[in-house]
Design a protein around this motif. Structure first.
Motif, PDB file in Angstrom:
ATOM      1  N   ASP A 103       0.810  -1.220   0.000  1.00  0.00           N
ATOM      2  CA  ASP A 103       0.000   0.000   0.000  1.00  0.00           C
ATOM      3  C   ASP A 103       0.841   1.268   0.000  1.00  0.00           C
ATOM      4  O   ASP A 103       0.352   2.342   0.344  1.00  0.00           O
ATOM      5  N   MET A 104       2.120   1.141  -0.378  1.00  0.00           N
ATOM      6  CA  MET A 104       3.001   2.300  -0.369  1.00  0.00           C
ATOM      7  C   MET A 104       3.639   2.523  -1.740  1.00  0.00           C
ATOM      8  O   MET A 104       3.905   1.573  -2.476  1.00  0.00           O
ATOM      9  N   ILE A 105       3.866   3.789  -2.049  1.00  0.00           N
ATOM     10  CA  ILE A 105       4.589   4.200  -3.249  1.00  0.00           C
ATOM     11  C   ILE A 105       5.823   4.955  -2.775  1.00  0.00           C
ATOM     12  O   ILE A 105       5.712   5.889  -1.970  1.00  0.00           O
ATOM     13  N   PHE A 106       6.972   4.548  -3.253  1.00  0.00           N
ATOM     14  CA  PHE A 106       8.233   5.212  -2.943  1.00  0.00           C
ATOM     15  C   PHE A 106       8.710   5.878  -4.226  1.00  0.00           C
ATOM     16  O   PHE A 106       8.755   5.225  -5.272  1.00  0.00           O
ATOM     17  N   SER A 142      18.061   6.630  -9.206  1.00  0.00           N
ATOM     18  CA  SER A 142      17.462   5.299  -9.207  1.00  0.00           C
ATOM     19  C   SER A 142      17.171   4.864  -7.781  1.00  0.00           C
ATOM     20  O   SER A 142      17.843   5.285  -6.842  1.00  0.00           O
ATOM     21  N   LEU A 143      16.166   3.973  -7.641  1.00  0.00           N
ATOM     22  CA  LEU A 143      15.659   3.598  -6.330  1.00  0.00           C
ATOM     23  C   LEU A 143      15.346   2.117  -6.282  1.00  0.00           C
ATOM     24  O   LEU A 143      14.834   1.549  -7.253  1.00  0.00           O
ATOM     25  N   ALA A 144      15.642   1.486  -5.144  1.00  0.00           N
ATOM     26  CA  ALA A 144      15.242   0.103  -4.887  1.00  0.00           C
ATOM     27  C   ALA A 144      14.832   0.006  -3.419  1.00  0.00           C
ATOM     28  O   ALA A 144      15.363   0.739  -2.573  1.00  0.00           O
ATOM     29  N   ILE A 145      13.887  -0.890  -3.135  1.00  0.00           N
ATOM     30  CA  ILE A 145      13.398  -1.092  -1.778  1.00  0.00           C
ATOM     31  C   ILE A 145      13.639  -2.547  -1.404  1.00  0.00           C
ATOM     32  O   ILE A 145      13.343  -3.456  -2.181  1.00  0.00           O
ATOM     33  N   SER A 146      14.152  -2.762  -0.185  1.00  0.00           N
ATOM     34  CA  SER A 146      14.315  -4.107   0.343  1.00  0.00           C
ATOM     35  C   SER A 146      14.010  -4.052   1.837  1.00  0.00           C
ATOM     36  O   SER A 146      14.752  -3.413   2.598  1.00  0.00           O
ATOM     37  N   MET A 149      14.566  -0.884   4.183  1.00  0.00           N
ATOM     38  CA  MET A 149      15.612  -0.006   3.676  1.00  0.00           C
ATOM     39  C   MET A 149      15.332   0.361   2.223  1.00  0.00           C
ATOM     40  O   MET A 149      14.849  -0.456   1.444  1.00  0.00           O
ATOM     41  N   ALA A 150      15.652   1.604   1.897  1.00  0.00           N
ATOM     42  CA  ALA A 150      15.633   2.060   0.509  1.00  0.00           C
ATOM     43  C   ALA A 150      17.079   2.326   0.122  1.00  0.00           C
ATOM     44  O   ALA A 150      17.874   2.804   0.933  1.00  0.00           O
ATOM     45  N   VAL A 151      17.415   1.988  -1.112  1.00  0.00           N
ATOM     46  CA  VAL A 151      18.730   2.301  -1.648  1.00  0.00           C
ATOM     47  C   VAL A 151      18.500   3.259  -2.808  1.00  0.00           C
ATOM     48  O   VAL A 151      17.760   2.947  -3.741  1.00  0.00           O
ATOM     49  N   VAL A 152      19.104   4.416  -2.726  1.00  0.00           N
ATOM     50  CA  VAL A 152      18.978   5.427  -3.776  1.00  0.00           C
ATOM     51  C   VAL A 152      20.372   5.700  -4.309  1.00  0.00           C
ATOM     52  O   VAL A 152      21.308   5.895  -3.531  1.00  0.00           O
ATOM     53  N   ILE A 153      20.514   5.664  -5.635  1.00  0.00           N
ATOM     54  CA  ILE A 153      21.810   5.996  -6.218  1.00  0.00           C
ATOM     55  C   ILE A 153      21.669   7.251  -7.070  1.00  0.00           C
ATOM     56  O   ILE A 153      20.582   7.588  -7.533  1.00  0.00           O
ATOM     57  N   GLY A 154      22.778   7.922  -7.254  1.00  0.00           N
ATOM     58  CA  GLY A 154      22.792   9.140  -8.042  1.00  0.00           C
ATOM     59  C   GLY A 154      24.148   9.793  -7.933  1.00  0.00           C
ATOM     60  O   GLY A 154      25.117   9.199  -7.460  1.00  0.00           O
ATOM     61  N   ARG A 155      24.194  11.020  -8.348  1.00  0.00           N
ATOM     62  CA  ARG A 155      25.438  11.776  -8.322  1.00  0.00           C
ATOM     63  C   ARG A 155      25.369  12.778  -7.170  1.00  0.00           C
ATOM     64  O   ARG A 155      24.396  13.508  -7.028  1.00  0.00           O
ATOM     65  N   GLY A 159      29.998  15.504  -7.711  1.00  0.00           N
ATOM     66  CA  GLY A 159      30.020  14.923  -9.049  1.00  0.00           C
ATOM     67  C   GLY A 159      30.307  13.434  -9.068  1.00  0.00           C
ATOM     68  O   GLY A 159      30.312  12.820 -10.126  1.00  0.00           O
ATOM     69  N   LYS A 160      30.562  12.836  -7.898  1.00  0.00           N
ATOM     70  CA  LYS A 160      30.836  11.404  -7.817  1.00  0.00           C
ATOM     71  C   LYS A 160      29.535  10.617  -7.698  1.00  0.00           C
ATOM     72  O   LYS A 160      28.569  11.083  -7.090  1.00  0.00           O
ATOM     73  N   ASP A 161      29.543   9.405  -8.263  1.00  0.00           N
ATOM     74  CA  ASP A 161      28.401   8.512  -8.109  1.00  0.00           C
ATOM     75  C   ASP A 161      28.357   8.011  -6.670  1.00  0.00           C
ATOM     76  O   ASP A 161      29.384   7.620  -6.105  1.00  0.00           O
ATOM     77  N   MET A 162      27.141   8.030  -6.099  1.00  0.00           N
ATOM     78  CA  MET A 162      26.969   7.678  -4.691  1.00  0.00           C
ATOM     79  C   MET A 162      25.753   6.790  -4.511  1.00  0.00           C
ATOM     80  O   MET A 162      24.856   6.766  -5.360  1.00  0.00           O
ATOM     81  N   ALA A 163      25.710   6.135  -3.369  1.00  0.00           N
ATOM     82  CA  ALA A 163      24.525   5.412  -2.927  1.00  0.00           C
ATOM     83  C   ALA A 163      24.170   5.917  -1.540  1.00  0.00           C
ATOM     84  O   ALA A 163      25.055   6.235  -0.741  1.00  0.00           O
ATOM     85  N   ALA A 164      22.886   6.009  -1.276  1.00  0.00           N
ATOM     86  CA  ALA A 164      22.406   6.382   0.050  1.00  0.00           C
ATOM     87  C   ALA A 164      21.464   5.290   0.535  1.00  0.00           C
ATOM     88  O   ALA A 164      20.571   4.866  -0.208  1.00  0.00           O
ATOM     89  N   LEU A 165      21.702   4.812   1.755  1.00  0.00           N
ATOM     90  CA  LEU A 165      20.794   3.869   2.397  1.00  0.00           C
ATOM     91  C   LEU A 165      19.852   4.682   3.268  1.00  0.00           C
ATOM     92  O   LEU A 165      20.301   5.481   4.090  1.00  0.00           O
ATOM     93  N   VAL A 166      18.544   4.476   3.062  1.00  0.00           N
ATOM     94  CA  VAL A 166      17.540   5.238   3.800  1.00  0.00           C
ATOM     95  C   VAL A 166      16.710   4.263   4.619  1.00  0.00           C
ATOM     96  O   VAL A 166      16.115   3.333   4.071  1.00  0.00           O
TER      97      VAL A 166
END
Length: 182
Positions: A103-106, A142-146, A149-155, A159-166
């Motif tokens: 029932d959720m949209i991320f 980009s986004l993935a859910i597990s 935890m959410a994993v979001v990647i981007g710049r 200017g470096k490519d990064m990942a954030a764990l939410v």
């Protein structure tokens, strides 16, 4: 023999074994649905929608379409037909990626200054009401859910490519727990 259908986006609902092929034109979008069997692909129904959309996901008999800053969630009925569950416009943010889970949209979004955000909305309300949000240290490509935890990647700003764990265990207060270069 199967007919040819134009399309640029594909979504698959494993719960109903249905694939949705979406093509945009000046009037809106055309969604062709296909029932997928073990050895077959059968055209099911074609839907014409006037909503702006460039991406789609399908899950649990629902189809979520997103344009630049608008989301539309549909229930796929038995006929099949599409009935609108809800719509959400996100002013001043561009939707980059999204996940429909239960029932959720991320949604990972970015503003005009390339600041990233994670927005969490309800898929059960007709306004797809925002349940929580947090700012991200990257442009949220980009986004993935597990689990929780959410994993979001981007710049990142450097200017470096990064990942954030939410941590999304509290949808009302998602919080970035870790970032790292990738």
């Amino acid at each position: 023999r199967m007919r040819r259908a134009p399309g640029s986006t594909l979504a698959f609902d494993s719960s109903t074994s249905t694939a949705y092929l979406m093509a945009s034109d000046e009037k809106g979008i055309t969604v062709n649905s296909y029932k997928i069997g073990e050895d077959t692909i059968k055209p099911s129904k074609t839907f014409q929608l006037t909503v702006p959309a460039r991406r789609a996901v399908a899950s649990g008999g629902r189809l979520l379409l997103a344009g630049l800053n608008e989301m539309n969630l549909y229930k796929v009925d038995e006929e099949p037909s599409l009935s609108l569950i809800g719509t959400r416009k996100i002013p001043n943010l561009a939707i980059r990626d999204f996940v429909l889970q239960g029932d959720m949209i991320f949604a990972s979004c970015v503003d005009d200054m390339l600041r990233g955000y994670l927005a969490i909305m309800s898929a059960a309300k007709d306004d797809l009401g925002v349940q929580g949000a947090c700012e991200l240290p990257l442009d949220a490509a980009s986004l993935a859910i597990s689990g929780k935890m959410a994993v979001v990647i981007g710049r990142g700003k450097s200017g470096k490519d990064m990942a954030a764990l939410v941590n999304i265990s509290s949808v009302a207060q998602p919080k970035v727990s870790e970032t790292f270069d990738i």
